[in-house]
Design an enzyme around this catalytic site. Structure first.
Site, PDB file in Angstrom:
ATOM      1  N   ASP A 143     -38.414  91.259 -31.607  1.00 11.90           N
ATOM      2  CA  ASP A 143     -38.455  89.808 -31.823  1.00 11.90           C
ATOM      3  C   ASP A 143     -38.699  89.083 -30.483  1.00 11.90           C
ATOM      4  OD1 ASP A 143     -37.754  87.352 -33.541  1.00 11.90           O
ATOM      5  OD2 ASP A 143     -36.350  87.179 -31.877  1.00 11.90           O
ATOM      6  N   LYS A 157     -41.940  86.674 -29.229  1.00  8.75           N
ATOM      7  CA  LYS A 157     -41.826  85.341 -28.622  1.00  8.75           C
ATOM      8  C   LYS A 157     -42.453  85.316 -27.229  1.00  8.75           C
ATOM      9  CE  LYS A 157     -37.590  84.429 -31.198  1.00  8.75           C
ATOM     10  NZ  LYS A 157     -36.147  84.698 -31.224  1.00  8.75           N
TER      11      LYS A 157
HETATM   12  N1  HSE Z   1     -33.424  86.500 -34.974  1.00  7.89           N
HETATM   13  C1  HSE Z   1     -33.830  85.512 -34.047  1.00  7.89           C
HETATM   14  C2  HSE Z   1     -32.820  85.436 -32.938  1.00  7.89           C
HETATM   15  C3  HSE Z   1     -33.933  84.181 -34.731  1.00  7.89           C
HETATM   16  O1  HSE Z   1     -31.712  85.937 -33.086  1.00  7.89           O
HETATM   17  O2  HSE Z   1     -33.140  84.887 -31.878  1.00  7.89           O
HETATM   18  C4  HSE Z   1     -34.496  83.104 -33.854  1.00  7.89           C
HETATM   19  O3  HSE Z   1     -35.843  83.330 -33.585  1.00  7.89           O
END
Ligand code: HSE
Ligand code: NDP
Length: 437
Positions: A201, A205
């Site tokens: 994740d 980003k």
């Molecule tokens: N799963 C992601 C986090 C959600 O914990 O940052 C926000 O993008």
């Protein structure tokens, strides 16, 4: 003027938060956008599920394609997640001439180049502020507020779940699995929480941030990704003793040879502001040549913080609905024909400092062997800790901090140390960044 009619795909954590914020702040939003924003049609998998928002007045369906094909809607907000169906839905919405707002970083990092090209062809906007760092308006800040700068590097805590886990482990000695379960209950984690824990994740980003900072196409497949699951409480304690905090950082840096794009646990001097960003909070440090270092801080996940970014995008879209597409802010901050082909550097070419922890046999000459190997690779030691052996144990933990060196040389040093025959288990390696302005 009539309200702008919006279709919402997904009524979960972020979808529900978005309906709530749009309804609670309807008057303020209308004063800003110049028109009301009305969610007219929404989809979810299970229509009988209780929701965190009031869905009165919204036409509900289980079929998200009904929403993207509804001719009365001008904007589609995609809050389902995932990449396959979301890609299909977003491309269909664009083909139908609708503007799109999404919080889906996986979708943008993996398919953004294709989606933006389709959006340009149709003259529609695709806004994705909520995709990076939850409620922090960092995309807008880099894309617009820092547009006068040559961005040199950025580094961010960009996964709320991971930061929440590291903070709870350090402050309360809680178990990894326990804290992760709580993050899931609070709606912070991804549908597949390994995305949070293994850095995927954050890499999504970071890919987006690097593109808008340096004007390069989205290249998620070239990001180096390492998660937090191997960090032990011991490491957290040793780092503190040495004056550092361990944070899961995404780092993008422009060098003469290309762009560094990497996500990994990182030791940061504890006096840095970003080292003190705890819990679900995120922070992104951006260094521009004119402005110097800037720090953007706020909630990185959760229903309303993320909805704050989704609604801001909706207001942006509504404000520019009638403007000429050529005069809108480009999706990736730079004009599409001005993107650069700077290569993404392989990890072996990255230069950084290191934290090494090894379990070495407690007998003469072992440390000398280790330091000789480091010296052979031209690696200079900054600090070293050797701990007393546990009762009855013939081995001791040794922790070494090094000065900056290429990853390739460190890989070779670690390979040779592990081959010594005097080490119990592999060497634990983490990168160290001083993040000086
Ligand atoms: N799963 C992601 C986090 C959600 O914990 O940052 C926000 O993008
Ligand atoms: P949730 O799982 O809470 O919500 C997903 C929603 O999509 C649910 O309403 C679900 O329906 C619906 N849905 C899922 N699959 C389908 C399908 N095939 N057809 C129709 N509806 C479907 O996810 P989040 O709200 O947490 O996340 C949404 C997006 O926002 C993701 O891209 C995520 O990465 C991103 N994001 C999340 C943040 C957070 O803090 N949670 C922060 C920033 C970004 P049902 O409810 O009936 O199951």
């Amino acid at each position: 003027m009539n309200s702008v009619k919006v279709g919402l795909l997904g009524l979960g954590t972020v979808g529900g938060g978005t309906v709530k914020v749009l309804s609670r702040n309807a008057h303020e939003i209308m004063r800003r956008a110049g028109r009301g924003i009305e969610v007219a049609h929404a989809s979810a998998r299970d229509l009988s599920k209780p929701r965190i928002c009031d869905t009165t007045g919204i036409t509900l369906t289980q079929n998200p394609f009904e929403v993207v094909n509804n001719p009365e809607l001008q904007v589609i907000v995609e809050l389902i997640g995932g990449t396959d169906q979301a890609r299909e839905l977003v491309l269909r919405a664009i083909a139908n001439g609708k503007h799109v707002v999404t919080a889906n970083k996986a979708l943008i990092a993996r398919h953004g180049n294709e989606i933006f090209a389709a959006a340009r062809d149709k003259g529609v906007m695709v806004a994705f502020e909520a995709a990076v760092a939850g409620g922090i308006p960092v995309i807008k800040a880099i894309r617009e507020g820092l547009a006068g700068n040559r961005i040199e590097w950025l580094a961010g805590i960009i996964n709320g779940t991971g930061n929440f886990i590291l903070t709870e482990m350090r402050d309360k000695g809680r178990d990894f699995a326990d804290v992760l379960a709580e993050a899931q209950r609070l709606g912070y984690a991804e549908a597949d929480p390994t995305f949070d824990v293994e850095g995927i994740d954050a890499a999504h980003k970071l890919t987006i941030l690097a593109s808008i900072a340096f004007g390069i196409p989205l290249q998620f497949d070239k990001a180096y990704t390492e998660g937090i699951s191997r960090i032990t409480r011991q490491d957290v304690g040793y780092a503190e003793e040495l004056g550092y905090r361990i944070k899961h950082l995404g780092i993008a840096r422009r060098t003469e040879e290309g762009i560094e794009l990497r996500v990994h646990p990182t030791l940061i001097p504890h006096r840095r502001l970003i080292a003190n960003v705890d819990g679900v909070m995120n922070a992104v440090l951006v260094k521009g040549d004119a402005v110097g270092p800037t720090l953007f801080y706020g909630a990185g996940a959760g229903a309303e913080p993320t909805a704050s970014a989704v609604v801001a995008d909706l207001v942006d879209v509504v404000r520019t609905l009638t403007s000429d597409p050529e005069n809108r802010v480009p999706h990736l901050a730079f004009q599409p024909d001005a993107l650069s082909d700077l290569p993404i550097l392989p990890m072996e070419k990255v230069e950084t400092a290191y934290y090494l922890r090894m379990q070495a046999q407690d007998r003469p000459g072992v440390l000398a062997d280790v330091t000789r190997i480091l010296a052979d690779q031209n690696i200079s030691i900054e600090a070293m800790l050797q701990k007393a052996p546990a009762n009855g144990d013939g081995s001791v933990p040794v922790v070494i901090l090094t000065h900056r060196i290429r990853e390739q040389q460190m890989n070779e040093a670690i390979r040779r140390i592990e081959a010594l025959g005097t080490m119990a288990g592999p060497v634990m390696r983490m990168r160290v960044e001083h993040l000086k302005g």
